[in-house]
Design an enzyme around this catalytic site. Structure first.
Site, PDB file in Angstrom:
ATOM      1  N   GLN A  11      49.596  42.147  45.429  1.00 55.53           N
ATOM      2  CA  GLN A  11      49.094  41.624  46.711  1.00 55.53           C
ATOM      3  C   GLN A  11      48.551  40.194  46.566  1.00 55.53           C
ATOM      4  O   GLN A  11      48.975  39.281  47.269  1.00 55.53           O
ATOM      5  CB  GLN A  11      47.974  42.528  47.244  1.00 55.53           C
ATOM      6  CG  GLN A  11      48.405  43.921  47.621  1.00 55.53           C
ATOM      7  CD  GLN A  11      47.301  44.659  48.364  1.00 55.53           C
ATOM      8  OE1 GLN A  11      47.092  44.482  49.561  1.00 55.53           O
ATOM      9  NE2 GLN A  11      46.569  45.487  47.641  1.00 55.53           N
ATOM     10  N   LEU A  12      47.624  40.019  45.630  1.00 57.31           N
ATOM     11  CA  LEU A  12      47.006  38.705  45.459  1.00 57.31           C
ATOM     12  C   LEU A  12      47.998  37.700  44.885  1.00 57.31           C
ATOM     13  O   LEU A  12      48.041  36.540  45.325  1.00 57.31           O
ATOM     14  CB  LEU A  12      45.779  38.826  44.559  1.00 57.31           C
ATOM     15  CG  LEU A  12      45.002  37.539  44.301  1.00 57.31           C
ATOM     16  CD1 LEU A  12      44.520  36.901  45.606  1.00 57.31           C
ATOM     17  CD2 LEU A  12      43.818  37.808  43.365  1.00 57.31           C
ATOM     18  N   ILE A  38      51.535  40.814  29.354  1.00 54.05           N
ATOM     19  CA  ILE A  38      50.172  40.386  29.004  1.00 54.05           C
ATOM     20  C   ILE A  38      49.476  41.335  28.025  1.00 54.05           C
ATOM     21  O   ILE A  38      48.339  41.078  27.623  1.00 54.05           O
ATOM     22  CB  ILE A  38      49.289  40.178  30.253  1.00 54.05           C
ATOM     23  CG1 ILE A  38      49.119  41.485  31.041  1.00 54.05           C
ATOM     24  CG2 ILE A  38      49.854  39.066  31.128  1.00 54.05           C
ATOM     25  CD1 ILE A  38      48.036  41.392  32.126  1.00 54.05           C
ATOM     26  N   ALA A  61      46.463  43.856  37.016  1.00 54.81           N
ATOM     27  CA  ALA A  61      45.481  44.899  36.707  1.00 54.81           C
ATOM     28  C   ALA A  61      46.101  46.270  36.911  1.00 54.81           C
ATOM     29  O   ALA A  61      47.108  46.417  37.615  1.00 54.81           O
ATOM     30  CB  ALA A  61      44.245  44.757  37.582  1.00 54.81           C
ATOM     31  N   THR A  63      45.357  49.330  38.892  1.00 53.42           N
ATOM     32  CA  THR A  63      44.479  49.548  40.053  1.00 53.42           C
ATOM     33  C   THR A  63      44.593  50.947  40.655  1.00 53.42           C
ATOM     34  O   THR A  63      43.983  51.220  41.682  1.00 53.42           O
ATOM     35  CB  THR A  63      44.776  48.511  41.147  1.00 53.42           C
ATOM     36  OG1 THR A  63      46.161  48.598  41.516  1.00 53.42           O
ATOM     37  CG2 THR A  63      44.457  47.099  40.678  1.00 53.42           C
ATOM     38  N   TYR A 126      38.332  53.284  35.912  1.00 50.25           N
ATOM     39  CA  TYR A 126      38.755  51.993  36.451  1.00 50.25           C
ATOM     40  C   TYR A 126      37.614  50.979  36.406  1.00 50.25           C
ATOM     41  O   TYR A 126      37.773  49.861  35.896  1.00 50.25           O
ATOM     42  CB  TYR A 126      39.259  52.176  37.887  1.00 50.25           C
ATOM     43  CG  TYR A 126      39.515  50.887  38.627  1.00 50.25           C
ATOM     44  CD1 TYR A 126      40.549  50.034  38.243  1.00 50.25           C
ATOM     45  CD2 TYR A 126      38.723  50.504  39.711  1.00 50.25           C
ATOM     46  CE1 TYR A 126      40.781  48.834  38.921  1.00 50.25           C
ATOM     47  CE2 TYR A 126      38.946  49.319  40.396  1.00 50.25           C
ATOM     48  CZ  TYR A 126      39.973  48.485  39.990  1.00 50.25           C
ATOM     49  OH  TYR A 126      40.197  47.307  40.665  1.00 50.25           O
ATOM     50  N   LYS A 130      37.344  47.569  34.009  1.00 53.70           N
ATOM     51  CA  LYS A 130      37.261  46.238  34.644  1.00 53.70           C
ATOM     52  C   LYS A 130      35.992  45.507  34.184  1.00 53.70           C
ATOM     53  O   LYS A 130      36.016  44.289  33.965  1.00 53.70           O
ATOM     54  CB  LYS A 130      37.274  46.377  36.166  1.00 53.70           C
ATOM     55  CG  LYS A 130      38.625  46.801  36.736  1.00 53.70           C
ATOM     56  CD  LYS A 130      39.728  45.773  36.506  1.00 53.70           C
ATOM     57  CE  LYS A 130      39.593  44.569  37.403  1.00 53.70           C
ATOM     58  NZ  LYS A 130      40.725  43.615  37.210  1.00 53.70           N
ATOM     59  N   TRP A 151      38.089  46.316  48.457  1.00 56.42           N
ATOM     60  CA  TRP A 151      38.891  46.799  49.585  1.00 56.42           C
ATOM     61  C   TRP A 151      40.028  45.831  49.933  1.00 56.42           C
ATOM     62  O   TRP A 151      40.219  45.448  51.088  1.00 56.42           O
ATOM     63  CB  TRP A 151      38.000  47.026  50.812  1.00 56.42           C
ATOM     64  CG  TRP A 151      36.948  48.075  50.703  1.00 56.42           C
ATOM     65  CD1 TRP A 151      36.349  48.535  49.565  1.00 56.42           C
ATOM     66  CD2 TRP A 151      36.335  48.796  51.791  1.00 56.42           C
ATOM     67  NE1 TRP A 151      35.408  49.495  49.876  1.00 56.42           N
ATOM     68  CE2 TRP A 151      35.374  49.681  51.238  1.00 56.42           C
ATOM     69  CE3 TRP A 151      36.504  48.774  53.175  1.00 56.42           C
ATOM     70  CZ2 TRP A 151      34.600  50.532  52.012  1.00 56.42           C
ATOM     71  CZ3 TRP A 151      35.727  49.623  53.943  1.00 56.42           C
ATOM     72  CH2 TRP A 151      34.793  50.496  53.372  1.00 56.42           C
TER      73      TRP A 151
END
Length: 282
Positions: A11-12, A38, A61, A63, A126, A130, A151
């Protein structure tokens, strides 16, 4: 600058790519696992040196919050080990790294918005991985910037907004949690503050970022359906106890954004304005 983006298919990462056109003075290296693994330390070091990378934005990540509970090894590799590899590699070039983190580093027992100085206390695999990722990045790269968000949704990938629109069109009734409180974040807004930080200069430290406002998942769903014009689905509130999940969710994960607003002199959009923008694009 030569800037490496990891997780470019997420998404990002996708939102970052859309904004890169506005910052064509930089050379962007958009990678996902096909272009750069990575979890491979030697591959990272080689990529960073060969391409003279000046900065890294780590959007990659693990997620899947519930799956993480039974898949701790992979979650740790992606969320803890890999960010440290990236940080160490870019440190050798005197560069910087922006690491994206999460509200899940807190257990959600606060009743006022979490500040960057609050002691993390993750309550899930999770969240724990992180948090360890944050610590590793800060340990191995002096010019590291941690941005915790919450979110996240966008027009890309799978996310809560798209799921609620799909289910709202398919089902006559939905039950949604009303006793978990937080703030939605449009990935486009997060991408813009990342670009702002790159342009104005990386200022190391931990920052919180989400859109403005406070809401429950139930209220968020009601707003999604209203804006999307869905009228045939009845949304009813559920207690968390009525919807058990493998991973424990923070009951209250509102983030205080004062630091990032003052540091970079920005205004953050209200969550509903950003939601309308995203649904219009959908």
């Amino acid at each position: 600058m030569n800037i490496l983006i990891t997780g470019c298919n997420g998404q990002l990462g996708n939102e970052m790519q859309l904004l890169e056109k506005e910052y064509s003075e930089h050379q962007w290296f958009n990678t996902d696992v096909e272009e750069l693994d990575i979890t491979d330390q030697l591959a990272i070091e080689q990529f960073v040196q060969e391409n003279k990378i000046d900065g890294i934005v780590n959007c990659a990540a693990y997620t899947a919050v519930d799956k993480a509970e039974s898949n701790k090894e992979l979650c740790t590799t992606l969320n803890t080990v890999a960010p440290a590899y990236l940080a160490a590699a870019v440190e050798k070039r005197g560069g910087w790294i922006i690491q994206i983190s999460t509200d899940y580093v807190f257990d959600g027992t606060n009743h006022t918005p979490y500040e960057e100085t609050d002691t993390p206390c993750p309550d899930s695999v999770y969240g724990s991985t992180k948090l360890a990722g944050e610590l590793g990045v800060q340990k191995f790269c002096k010019r590291s910037m941690i941005i915790r968000t919450a979110w996240l949704y966008s027009t890309f990938g799978n996310n809560f907004v798209k799921t609620m629109i799909r289910l709202g069109n398919e089902k006559p009734e939905l039950g949604v949690i009303f006793d978990q409180i937080g703030t939605p974040t449009y990935a486009r807004d997060l991408a813009r503050i990342i670009m702002t930080a790159i342009e104005k200069g990386i200022r190391p430290g931990i920052y919180h970022f989400s859109d403005e406002g406070v809401i429950s998942w139930y209220d968020f769903t009601k707003a999604i359906h209203r804006i999307a014009g869905i009228t045939s689905c009845h949304v009813r509130p559920l207690h968390t106890a009525e919807y058990p999940t493998p991973a424990k969710r923070p009951a209250y994960s509102v983030l205080d954004k004062t630091k990032i607003k003052k540091t970079y002199d920005i205004e953050i959009p209200y969550w509903e304005e950003s939601l309308k923008d995203c649904i219009e694009k959908l």
